[in-house]
Write a protein that holds these residues in place. Structure first.
Motif, mmCIF file in Angstrom:
data_model
loop_
_atom_site.group_PDB
_atom_site.id
_atom_site.type_symbol
_atom_site.label_atom_id
_atom_site.label_comp_id
_atom_site.label_asym_id
_atom_site.label_seq_id
_atom_site.Cartn_x
_atom_site.Cartn_y
_atom_site.Cartn_z
ATOM 1 N N LEU A 16 23.456 -33.400 -1.113
ATOM 2 C CA LEU A 16 24.391 -32.352 -0.597
ATOM 3 C C LEU A 16 25.094 -31.690 -1.619
ATOM 4 O O LEU A 16 25.700 -32.600 -2.507
ATOM 5 C CB LEU A 16 25.097 -32.850 0.466
ATOM 6 C CG LEU A 16 24.226 -33.509 1.912
ATOM 7 C CD1 LEU A 16 25.333 -34.063 2.704
ATOM 8 C CD2 LEU A 16 23.581 -32.489 2.455
ATOM 9 N N ALA A 70 21.502 -29.326 6.352
ATOM 10 C CA ALA A 70 21.358 -30.225 5.008
ATOM 11 C C ALA A 70 20.991 -31.598 5.281
ATOM 12 O O ALA A 70 20.019 -32.212 4.861
ATOM 13 C CB ALA A 70 22.120 -30.066 3.972
ATOM 14 N N GLN A 81 17.703 -33.851 4.875
ATOM 15 C CA GLN A 81 17.696 -35.238 4.308
ATOM 16 C C GLN A 81 17.292 -36.267 5.071
ATOM 17 O O GLN A 81 16.184 -36.945 4.536
ATOM 18 C CB GLN A 81 18.992 -35.421 3.704
ATOM 19 C CG GLN A 81 19.528 -34.889 2.466
ATOM 20 C CD GLN A 81 21.030 -35.502 2.213
ATOM 21 O OE1 GLN A 81 21.685 -35.838 2.912
ATOM 22 N NE2 GLN A 81 21.316 -35.573 0.726
#
Length: 389
Positions: A169, A29, A33
């Motif tokens: 997140l 994640a 990002q």
């Protein structure tokens, strides 16, 4: 290689691969990002605004997103300030003294000193130094100072938008991932102590103490994850629905840390008692086992977002069991162990959501001190102090 060594090596290799896979899964994640943020920052600065080489924009976006341990807004401010300090000092000195090895060293030295003087943390100091180096080595191709500072603003802003709006997140997942190893290490350490106490093995008690000290690092990561989650929920509308599930972790992290510290005092006193060959009743080992069970049950119930009723009951059972030690007779160290079991149990009750004032009352009731004081007091002898909850 012996026949028995091959399975061990295979097992270690498999465990290493599985651990690596878990780390990769946990970092996907953040990697997404950072990749998205860097690309968007470059696109805005280069293609939309028209900056020819806006390398500070993707750098600022990645650093902002990499600050995954909480206080990202503060870290972004430090990033921008660090860039300003580094660029200002770098441009001024290079203009006056030119470029070269000693000039670069002087620029970095002064940038770090200025960043430290203004009270900056590690991000500000590092960014000041790195910005100064970039300016000192790439000054001929980076344009005016204010354009580099503007690149940093663009990148920092993009990073904040990505982490709060585009790809926030899941804070609950982050906290669970941090809490699980911390609470496992805590529970395992207590179980290790209990086993060693039953065996009267002081070396194993000391080894368990080392484990609990090492768990402090996991608890620091747990606390940092809670801070990050609180900030993420506050700034990311898409994650507001997770507030309720996060409450147990957010409210309980500090009290769980207090319980760990009380447990370490407990273990040191167990070691001292064994070293002094003091009488340590078996009920103390049973109580410590129950305390470890309470921590593990809390971990499981938190993970399920369930009311930690079993964890509370097990903590109170630990207190009740420890109180029986006075019937068997304990010395000074044993009395301290009983008191620390009570203190750790109080912290665990508070971690599970019991009211701050109610927790010690429940502990005193589980210990049965009022009845015990009346039935065990002997003429001319004061009952042993139960310690504070």
């Amino acid at each position: 290689m012996t026949p028995s060594a091959a399975p061990r090596l295979t097992g270690r290799a498999r465990a290493g691969l599985l651990a690596g896979a878990r780390r990769v899964r946990g970092g996907i994640a953040l990697a997404v990002q950072a990749g998205v943020g860097a690309g968007i920052a470059w696109f805005i600065a280069h293609d939309v605004i028209g900056r020819p080489q806006p390398f500070f924009a993707p750098i600022a976006a990645v650093i902002t997103l990499a600050s995954s341990v909480g206080q990202r807004a503060r870290r972004t401010a430090e990033l921008v300030l660090g860039v300003a300090i580094g660029i200002g000092i770098g441009d001024a000195l290079i203009l006056l003294i030119g470029t070269g090895p000693w000039q670069i060293g002087l620029v970095v030295l002064l940038a770090i000193l200025v960043a430290t003087a203004v009270g900056g943390g590690t991000p500000l100091v590092v960014q000041s130094a790195s910005s100064a180096v970039l300016v000192a080595t790439l000054t001929s191709s980076t344009g005016l100072p204010w354009t580099r500072f503007f690149d940093a603003l663009v990148g920092g802003g993009v990073g904040l938008v990505v982490m709060t709006v585009l790809l926030p997140l899941n804070p609950l997942t982050v906290v669970k991932r941090a809490a699980d190893p911390a609470l496992r290490a805590f529970a395992d350490g207590l179980h290790h102590v209990a086993t060693a106490l039953r065996a009267r093995d002081r070396d194993e008690v000391d080894a368990a103490l080392v484990e609990l000290r090492a768990a402090e690092t996991s608890f620091a990561a747990f606390s940092a994850a809670v801070t990050a989650a609180r900030e993420n929920v506050a700034f990311a509308p898409a994650r507001w629905r997770t507030r309720g599930a996060l409450a147990q972790y957010v409210d309980g992290a500090m009290q769980a840390t207090h319980a760990l510290r009380n447990a370490r005092v407990l273990v040191r006193r167990v070691s001292t008692g064994l070293g002094d060959e003091e009488k340590m009743p078996d009920v103390l080992a049973t109580a410590i086992t129950l305390l470890g069970d309470s921590v593990d049950l809390m971990r499981q119930e938190w993970a399920k977002a369930a009311e930690p009723l079993a964890a509370r009951q097990r903590a109170l059972s630990a207190v009740s069991e420890a109180a029986k030690a006075y019937d068997d007779g304990v010395g000074f160290s044993g009395g301290v162990v009983v008191a620390q079991i009570r203190s750790a149990a109080t912290d665990l009750l508070r971690a599970t959501g019991v009211d701050f004032a109610e927790a010690p009352r429940l502990v005193r009731r589980a210990a049965g001190w009022r009845d015990r004081a009346r039935t065990t007091r002997r003429p001319g002898r004061r009952p042993p102090a139960p310690g504070h909850a």
